[in-house]
Scaffold this motif. Sequence first.
Motif, PDB file in Angstrom:
ATOM      1  N   GLU A 180      -4.790  -1.357  -4.939  1.00 59.75           N
ATOM      2  CA  GLU A 180      -5.065  -0.120  -5.688  1.00 59.75           C
ATOM      3  C   GLU A 180      -6.375   0.542  -5.268  1.00 59.75           C
ATOM      4  N   ASN A 181      -7.291  -0.260  -4.708  1.00 62.53           N
ATOM      5  CA  ASN A 181      -8.576   0.288  -4.287  1.00 62.53           C
ATOM      6  C   ASN A 181      -8.473   1.177  -3.044  1.00 62.53           C
ATOM      7  N   LEU A 200       0.817  -1.211   0.000  1.00 60.45           N
ATOM      8  CA  LEU A 200       0.000   0.000   0.000  1.00 60.45           C
ATOM      9  C   LEU A 200       0.851   1.260   0.000  1.00 60.45           C
ATOM     10  N   THR A 232      -5.850   3.339  -2.380  1.00 66.21           N
ATOM     11  CA  THR A 232      -5.136   4.589  -2.650  1.00 66.21           C
ATOM     12  C   THR A 232      -6.036   5.816  -2.748  1.00 66.21           C
ATOM     13  N   ALA A 246      -7.733  -5.848  -4.251  1.00 67.84           N
ATOM     14  CA  ALA A 246      -6.548  -5.227  -4.846  1.00 67.84           C
ATOM     15  C   ALA A 246      -6.159  -3.978  -4.057  1.00 67.84           C
ATOM     16  N   THR A 289      -1.927  -7.793   0.233  1.00 71.16           N
ATOM     17  CA  THR A 289      -0.538  -7.337   0.164  1.00 71.16           C
ATOM     18  C   THR A 289       0.371  -8.438   0.694  1.00 71.16           C
ATOM     19  N   LEU A 322       2.091   2.369  -3.367  1.00 69.75           N
ATOM     20  CA  LEU A 322       1.030   2.930  -4.207  1.00 69.75           C
ATOM     21  C   LEU A 322       0.697   4.358  -3.786  1.00 69.75           C
ATOM     22  N   TYR A 323       0.672   4.603  -2.470  1.00 70.30           N
ATOM     23  CA  TYR A 323       0.428   5.971  -2.002  1.00 70.30           C
ATOM     24  C   TYR A 323       1.524   6.899  -2.519  1.00 70.30           C
ATOM     25  N   ASP A 346       1.183   7.638  -6.306  1.00 71.51           N
ATOM     26  CA  ASP A 346       0.041   8.499  -6.636  1.00 71.51           C
ATOM     27  C   ASP A 346       0.289   9.938  -6.200  1.00 71.51           C
TER      28      ASP A 346
END
Length: 303
Positions: A220-221, A22, A223, A218, A202, A25-26, A29
């Motif tokens: 990605e959901n 996670l 973020t 996932a 994860t 991804l943060y 973004d």
Amino acid sequence: MTQDTMNFAGQVAIITGAGGGLGRLYALDLAARGAAVVVNDLGGAVDGSGSSATAAEAVVEEIVAAGGKAIANAADVTDEAAVNAMIAEAVEAFGRVDILINNAGILRDKSFAKMEMSSWNKVVEVHLTGAAICTKAVWNVMKEQGYGRIVMTTSPSGIYGNFGQANYGAAKAGLWGMMNTLGIEGAKNNIHINCIAPSAGTRMTESIMDAGTLKMLAPENITPAVVFLCSDAAPNRKVLVAAAGTYTMAEMVETQGIHLPEADRTPEAIAANWGKISDRTDAVPVNSAMEGVAKLVKAMANA
């Protein structure tokens, strides 16, 4: 539907545990949206053992390759001196700190009967004390600049409980409590503090979820929810639950209960009235400990 794009140009974000999962991804973004990012990761195993700066450096390479700004940091969030040095490095490199995401964590799951206290202590130290150390380190920076956004990572295990995670659940519940107090203390300086309660597939959960569940959950959901909590539009002292594209808010509420006359304040009377005491009709959130006390005093006065 037209939406304004959330832009973080000129802002600086520190994300712990951002070498993968996670946190990575943060970081990607926020960097894509203009933030300069400090990618922190100890680079250890899921249980917290070992260390390596490689994971953080790899994420920095991704960000820089995409045209963003980032630096790597391998501080252990439980090491106060190392964390203070990380904040100083961020301020020296980028001039300020606007965002802190306390994402670093480990797992040492076992039923409570079989859990060694060393596993209890380590999990609480990383999740709860580590978040406190990082938050304390950025607090005065955010206070002096009159702005800050802090995201704590709680969990459904901390809100509702989960077998084999007494240590993890206690730490995650503690983060909710810390958020509530710091949100009160930081509000006058425009420091907003919220919790994300993610359920995601994860490295930390791959051993306890099947392939189908991992795909549905996932990471990605999560973020979008966290990026929102990092923005100007972020609320304060809220728990945002996110999983598989569904987003809800968890909230502690208190029932209306009953007031017992002094002569009736006995365990037997409480047992006899448990249905009324636990009736959730018209249950309401309480915004501070003092407000909770005032509610009880008012009930006494009304009686």
